[in-house]
Design an enzyme around this catalytic site. Structure first.
Site, PDB file in Angstrom:
ATOM      1  N   TYR A  31       8.020  -2.591  -6.107  1.00  0.00           N
ATOM      2  CA  TYR A  31       7.890  -2.973  -7.504  1.00  0.00           C
ATOM      3  C   TYR A  31       9.178  -3.024  -8.126  1.00  0.00           C
ATOM      4  CZ  TYR A  31       3.296  -0.646  -7.085  1.00  0.00           C
ATOM      5  OH  TYR A  31       1.964  -0.645  -6.296  1.00  0.00           O
ATOM      6  N   TRP A  80       8.138  -1.618 -15.289  1.00  0.00           N
ATOM      7  CA  TRP A  80       6.723  -1.686 -15.555  1.00  0.00           C
ATOM      8  C   TRP A  80       6.608  -0.999 -16.669  1.00  0.00           C
ATOM      9  CZ3 TRP A  80       7.276  -4.152 -10.799  1.00  0.00           C
ATOM     10  CH2 TRP A  80       6.200  -4.652 -10.269  1.00  0.00           C
ATOM     11  N   TYR A 129       8.976  -9.454  -4.721  1.00  0.00           N
ATOM     12  CA  TYR A 129       7.659  -9.247  -5.575  1.00  0.00           C
ATOM     13  C   TYR A 129       6.800 -10.454  -5.988  1.00  0.00           C
ATOM     14  CZ  TYR A 129       4.013  -7.448  -8.923  1.00  0.00           C
ATOM     15  OH  TYR A 129       3.031  -7.299  -9.293  1.00  0.00           O
ATOM     16  N   GLN A 139      -0.444  -2.911 -20.705  1.00  0.00           N
ATOM     17  CA  GLN A 139      -0.733  -1.971 -19.970  1.00  0.00           C
ATOM     18  C   GLN A 139      -1.106  -0.664 -20.756  1.00  0.00           C
ATOM     19  OE1 GLN A 139       2.250  -0.998 -16.504  1.00  0.00           O
ATOM     20  NE2 GLN A 139       0.611  -1.168 -14.901  1.00  0.00           N
ATOM     21  N   GLY A 160      -3.777  -0.493 -15.253  1.00  0.00           N
ATOM     22  CA  GLY A 160      -3.124   0.207 -14.210  1.00  0.00           C
ATOM     23  C   GLY A 160      -3.454   0.798 -13.029  1.00  0.00           C
ATOM     24  N   ASP A 169      -5.454  -0.873 -10.784  1.00  0.00           N
ATOM     25  CA  ASP A 169      -5.740  -2.204 -10.252  1.00  0.00           C
ATOM     26  C   ASP A 169      -6.950  -2.492  -9.422  1.00  0.00           C
ATOM     27  OD1 ASP A 169      -3.146  -2.149 -11.116  1.00  0.00           O
ATOM     28  OD2 ASP A 169      -2.416  -3.033  -9.265  1.00  0.00           O
ATOM     29  N   ARG A 226      -3.709  -0.637   0.218  1.00  0.00           N
ATOM     30  CA  ARG A 226      -3.359  -1.759  -1.217  1.00  0.00           C
ATOM     31  C   ARG A 226      -4.880  -2.365  -1.412  1.00  0.00           C
ATOM     32  NH1 ARG A 226       0.227  -1.575  -4.347  1.00  0.00           N
ATOM     33  NH2 ARG A 226       0.025  -3.866  -4.689  1.00  0.00           N
ATOM     34  N   GLU A 234       3.903   7.648  -4.066  1.00  0.00           N
ATOM     35  CA  GLU A 234       3.253   7.029  -4.970  1.00  0.00           C
ATOM     36  C   GLU A 234       2.101   7.607  -5.499  1.00  0.00           C
ATOM     37  OE1 GLU A 234       2.433   2.707  -4.505  1.00  0.00           O
ATOM     38  OE2 GLU A 234       1.820   2.371  -6.618  1.00  0.00           O
TER      39      GLU A 234
HETATM   40  C1  DGY Z   1       0.814  -4.497  -8.284  1.00  0.00           C
HETATM   41  O1  DGY Z   1       1.585  -5.470  -8.181  1.00  0.00           O
HETATM   42  O2  DGY Z   1       0.269  -4.046  -7.469  1.00  0.00           O
HETATM   43  C2  DGY Z   1       0.985  -4.015  -9.727  1.00  0.00           C
HETATM   44  O3  DGY Z   1       0.392  -2.831  -9.823  1.00  0.00           O
HETATM   45  C3  DGY Z   1       0.642  -4.838 -10.685  1.00  0.00           C
HETATM   46  O4  DGY Z   1       0.841  -4.538 -11.844  1.00  0.00           O
END
Ligand code: DGY
Length: 427
Positions: A29, A33, A81, A101, A159, A161, A195, A392
């Site tokens: 990231y 954010w 990204y 968000q 937030g 996802d 993910r 995370e």
């Molecule tokens: C991501 O790219 O995974 C983010 O959570 C999107 O905001």
């Protein structure tokens, strides 16, 4: 151990600083954010108050003319990204994503003021009109019929996802044949098993395409866009933030704004009923196009306490339910009920524990006098970090850390909670 970890947490914030704003973690990231920055400010307030305020001030540099504060601010193009500024095409300076968000900022500003002095008051007062405009945007653009139910137009806006909450809305989306080919970058640095899936990504990109093609006409996106769901996270975080903003308005003597905020709060308190799923015994997400409910309790359902929402009966059910869920895991609070088929202990928002969600849950439980439960969740969070570092998110069953490493908000929560106070575990 404790002071080494505090030093490490401080180092993480400093190393993720890109000059006035902080990235959540390097590579995965690489931009600013929105709610990550709010928690970064909380962390910085433990050792550099000026830097804490800078974090919030730079966030508002990305505010749109209509008041929206976007979920990502792109200050430069970073090949690490996807989807970057060329895909979003916000047409703003600085470039940004096209939705928002969870609005945690007002609550963090209140915290900064309550732990600070006259300079903090000054800076809070300067930010106030911008925060007010952002809350106004949520109430107007994400609740276009004024029902007291604030929706989200993209799972990224929550937030959270890939929480199973969004499966209902995502499953209704047809991916168009002309969706541009794309290459994900997140799975270069994190195991794909932790993910979202590629089918989810196709749908994320389909929603984004709709927004870009209508030039981010927010009214249109909410009314006829591919996805519009009620998120208890946004609802509860905004309700808490409105209460905190009202407190600031009173302190600064902003009479008109205070009256407006009072109306928002009144409406939102009523709107919370829309989220109560009697069958599930919890506040759940809901598709605003079809009325369909998500059916399991999440960590975010627990933010009812943080928002000051719910009747005494609903709160008792939530507490019982929370205890049952905690009985299933080694570490709380999981982002999806482990007894449900969709639970995946390592996959992002489909099961893992998140430190900043726990921070808000604990604040709410403490406010409501649920001290034992609050203590369990706080202690679990500290144990997770001591065991697995500043990841995370964490597996609620094993305590292993997953996702990005050296994570800003995990470090921030550790700094706040490990501070030596008479009531803290570390004292
Ligand atoms: C991501 O790219 O995974 C983010 O959570 C999107 O905001």
């Amino acid at each position: 151990m404790h002071s080494e970890l505090r030093d490490r947490a401080t180092q993480i914030l400093v190393q993720n600083d890109r000059g006035g704003y902080t990235v959540p973690t390097a590579r995965l990231y690489p931009y600013q954010w929105n709610w990550d920055s709010a928690f970064a400010a909380l962390g910085f307030s433990e050792f550099d108050r000026d830097r804490a305020w800078r974090e919030l001030e730079t966030l508002f540099e990305g505010q749109w003319a209509d008041g929206m504060v976007p979920h990502i601010i792109f200050r430069r193009d970073d090949p690490d990204y996807f989807p970057g500024p060329a895909i979003w095409q916000s047409g703003t300076t600085p470039p940004s994503s096209g939705h928002s968000q969870p609005p945690v900022v007002a609550s963090i500003v209140r915290h900064l003021m309550e732990t600070g002095g006259p300079e903090d008051q000054e800076r809070a007062k300067l930010l106030f009109p911008r925060i007010f405009a952002w809350h106004n945007w949520f109430h107007a653009k994400r609740d276009p019929d004024g029902k007291g139910v604030v929706g989200i137009v993209h799972p990224w806006e929550s937030g959270r996802d890939n929480c199973p909450d969004w499966d209902i809305g995502l499953n209704r989306i047809e991916v168009p044949a002309d969706l541009e080919r794309y290459e994900r970058r997140d799975t270069d640095s994190v195991d794909p098993a932790e993910r979202p899936t590629s089918s989810e990504y196709d749908r994320y990109l389909t929603i984004l395409k709709f927004g870009r093609e209508c030039q981010w006409d927010q009214e249109k996106i909410a009314r006829v866009g591919p996805f519009f769901m009620a998120d208890p996270g946004i609802q509860f975080i905004l309700l808490r933030a409105d209460r905190d903003l009202s407190h600031l308005a009173e302190l600064f003597g902003f009479v008109e704004q205070r009256e407006q905020i009072r109306r928002w709060i009144e409406r939102s308190v009523q709107g919370c009923e829309t989220y109560w799923n009697e069958a599930a015994g919890a506040y759940c997400a809901r598709d605003l196009r079809t009325g369909e409910f998500s059916n399991a309790m999440t960590n975010i359902s627990m933010l009812a306490f943080y928002a000051g929402a719910g009747s005494a009966t609903q709160r008792i059910r939530l507490i019982d339910h929370a205890r049952d869920i905690l009985d299933q895991c080694q570490y709380g609070f999981p982002s999806w009920d482990p007894r449900d088929d969709k639970f995946e202990s390592k996959r992002y928002w489909r099961g893992p524990v998140w430190a900043m969600a726990n921070y808000m849950i604990v604040q709410g439980l403490t406010d409501c006098g649920e001290f034992a439960l609050a203590e369990r969740i706080k202690t679990d969070t500290l144990k997770l970090i001591e065991k697995s570092g500043f990841c995370e998110y964490f597996d609620p069953m094993t305590g292993d850390g997953h996702g990005g490493t050296d994570f800003t908000w995990t470090a921030a929560i550790y700094l706040v909670w490990s501070r030596a106070t008479p009531s803290s575990r570390a004292a």
